[in-house]
Design a protein around this motif. Sequence first.
Motif, PDB file in Angstrom:
ATOM      1  N   UNK A 190       0.861  -1.172   0.000  1.00  0.00           N
ATOM      2  CA  UNK A 190       0.000   0.000   0.000  1.00  0.00           C
ATOM      3  C   UNK A 190       0.899   1.224   0.000  1.00  0.00           C
ATOM      4  N   UNK A 191       0.503   2.229  -0.785  1.00  0.00           N
ATOM      5  CA  UNK A 191       1.301   3.441  -0.964  1.00  0.00           C
ATOM      6  C   UNK A 191       0.485   4.636  -0.490  1.00  0.00           C
ATOM      7  N   UNK A 192       1.132   5.516   0.262  1.00  0.00           N
ATOM      8  CA  UNK A 192       0.455   6.655   0.884  1.00  0.00           C
ATOM      9  C   UNK A 192       1.153   7.964   0.536  1.00  0.00           C
ATOM     10  N   UNK A 216       9.305   8.813  12.704  1.00  0.00           N
ATOM     11  CA  UNK A 216       8.287   8.765  13.765  1.00  0.00           C
ATOM     12  C   UNK A 216       7.224   7.700  13.493  1.00  0.00           C
ATOM     13  N   UNK A 217       7.233   7.111  12.330  1.00  0.00           N
ATOM     14  CA  UNK A 217       6.234   6.100  11.976  1.00  0.00           C
ATOM     15  C   UNK A 217       6.478   4.821  12.778  1.00  0.00           C
ATOM     16  N   UNK A 218       5.405   4.097  13.031  1.00  0.00           N
ATOM     17  CA  UNK A 218       5.488   2.844  13.781  1.00  0.00           C
ATOM     18  C   UNK A 218       5.771   1.648  12.884  1.00  0.00           C
ATOM     19  N   UNK A 219       5.946   1.907  11.593  1.00  0.00           N
ATOM     20  CA  UNK A 219       6.248   0.858  10.621  1.00  0.00           C
ATOM     21  C   UNK A 219       7.322   1.380   9.676  1.00  0.00           C
ATOM     22  N   UNK A 277      -5.808   6.866   6.930  1.00  0.00           N
ATOM     23  CA  UNK A 277      -6.511   7.980   7.581  1.00  0.00           C
ATOM     24  C   UNK A 277      -5.584   9.183   7.711  1.00  0.00           C
ATOM     25  N   UNK A 278      -4.325   8.944   8.034  1.00  0.00           N
ATOM     26  CA  UNK A 278      -3.350  10.032   8.117  1.00  0.00           C
ATOM     27  C   UNK A 278      -3.198  10.721   6.767  1.00  0.00           C
ATOM     28  N   UNK A 279      -3.065   9.929   5.705  1.00  0.00           N
ATOM     29  CA  UNK A 279      -2.935  10.496   4.352  1.00  0.00           C
ATOM     30  C   UNK A 279      -4.188  11.290   3.984  1.00  0.00           C
ATOM     31  N   UNK A 280      -5.350  10.796   4.360  1.00  0.00           N
ATOM     32  CA  UNK A 280      -6.596  11.514   4.094  1.00  0.00           C
ATOM     33  C   UNK A 280      -6.623  12.832   4.866  1.00  0.00           C
ATOM     34  N   UNK A 281      -6.265  12.792   6.137  1.00  0.00           N
ATOM     35  CA  UNK A 281      -6.237  14.015   6.950  1.00  0.00           C
ATOM     36  C   UNK A 281      -5.302  15.054   6.331  1.00  0.00           C
ATOM     37  N   UNK A 282      -4.148  14.601   5.870  1.00  0.00           N
ATOM     38  CA  UNK A 282      -3.175  15.520   5.274  1.00  0.00           C
ATOM     39  C   UNK A 282      -3.703  16.153   3.992  1.00  0.00           C
ATOM     40  N   UNK A 283      -4.332  15.366   3.137  1.00  0.00           N
ATOM     41  CA  UNK A 283      -4.847  15.934   1.869  1.00  0.00           C
ATOM     42  C   UNK A 283      -6.060  16.810   2.133  1.00  0.00           C
ATOM     43  N   UNK A 284      -6.860  16.491   3.127  1.00  0.00           N
ATOM     44  CA  UNK A 284      -7.994  17.352   3.477  1.00  0.00           C
ATOM     45  C   UNK A 284      -7.487  18.732   3.918  1.00  0.00           C
ATOM     46  N   UNK A 285      -6.438  18.738   4.734  1.00  0.00           N
ATOM     47  CA  UNK A 285      -5.853  20.003   5.189  1.00  0.00           C
ATOM     48  C   UNK A 285      -5.226  20.770   4.034  1.00  0.00           C
TER      49      UNK A 285
END
Length: 106
Positions: free
Chosen positions: A47-49, A59-62, A95-103
């Motif tokens: 999966x690509x984000x 800081x990512x957990x993966x 969800x993080x990628x979505x939050x970033x593009x929404x902003x």
Amino acid sequence: MEFEKFNEIRELLCMKYADVTEGKMMSSEAIHYKNKVFAFFSRKKKMVFKLGKGYPIETAHVPLTEFSPFKTKKPLAGWYEVDFEYHDQWETLTQLALDLIQNELA
């Protein structure tokens, strides 16, 4: 199995957000927000984000790897891929990628 996990996440977000839709990115299945891709399923079954150029990957957990679909070109700036081994984090990263593009598009 990998695509099913991606599709599950995509369907969930499409139901939850009116501006999130199914789409394509370089012939791959993708998730769009207002017609802009923010996540997709690569041919390498990862999966690509889109997290942005300045995202602090340490800081990512993966493990995040720069997404590099071309043999003779640089990686796509701000795009990171994650192996299926870490699929338990795919939804959080989507969800993080979505939050970033929404902003970004606000």
